[in-house]
Design an enzyme around this catalytic site. Sequence first.
Site, PDB file in Angstrom:
ATOM      1  N   GLU A  82       0.865  -1.182   0.000  1.00 17.24           N
ATOM      2  CA  GLU A  82       0.000   0.000   0.000  1.00 17.24           C
ATOM      3  C   GLU A  82       0.899   1.229   0.000  1.00 17.24           C
ATOM      4  OE1 GLU A  82      -3.298   0.242   2.626  1.00 17.24           O
ATOM      5  OE2 GLU A  82      -3.898  -1.845   2.318  1.00 17.24           O
ATOM      6  N   ASP A 109      -9.543   1.381   7.358  1.00 20.44           N
ATOM      7  CA  ASP A 109      -9.503   2.740   6.799  1.00 20.44           C
ATOM      8  C   ASP A 109     -10.476   3.649   7.551  1.00 20.44           C
ATOM      9  OD1 ASP A 109      -7.633   2.001   4.911  1.00 20.44           O
ATOM     10  OD2 ASP A 109      -9.136   1.622   3.355  1.00 20.44           O
TER      11      ASP A 109
END
Length: 126
Positions: free
Chosen positions: A15, A83
């Site tokens: 990521e 998230d």
Amino acid sequence: MDALVGHALRSPRLEVCGLIGGVGEVAVSRYPVANVARDPARRFEMDPRAQIDVFRALREENQELYAIYHSHPDGPAEPSATDLEQAAYPDAFYLIVSLAGTAAPEVRAFRLVDNAFAAVDLVVEG
Ligand SMILES: [Zn+2]
């Protein structure tokens, strides 16, 4: 947008993350930030010092935090539960680049509204 997708494609197994500065409704700058998460293939955590440096740079340029972006090497362009837990900027857009599909990378935009992510339309002007 090309630079953002390019950043994700350069580290397709990890990521990647970064911040985007804006003036009014327009994104004008992009700052890649190192992902210092312990498991960067599945999470992102921005290097806190680098993040502070970016916020300072934005202030000096009279820009505001416009968006926070990160990539999902294997997941869809949807915010994960993590998230949402980590999201702390209701005034910024959240951009997610997904590399999971077989077609071109997909980028979607979200905004934090009442502790949930709401999808927003992303308009890219050349
Ligand atoms: Zn994510």
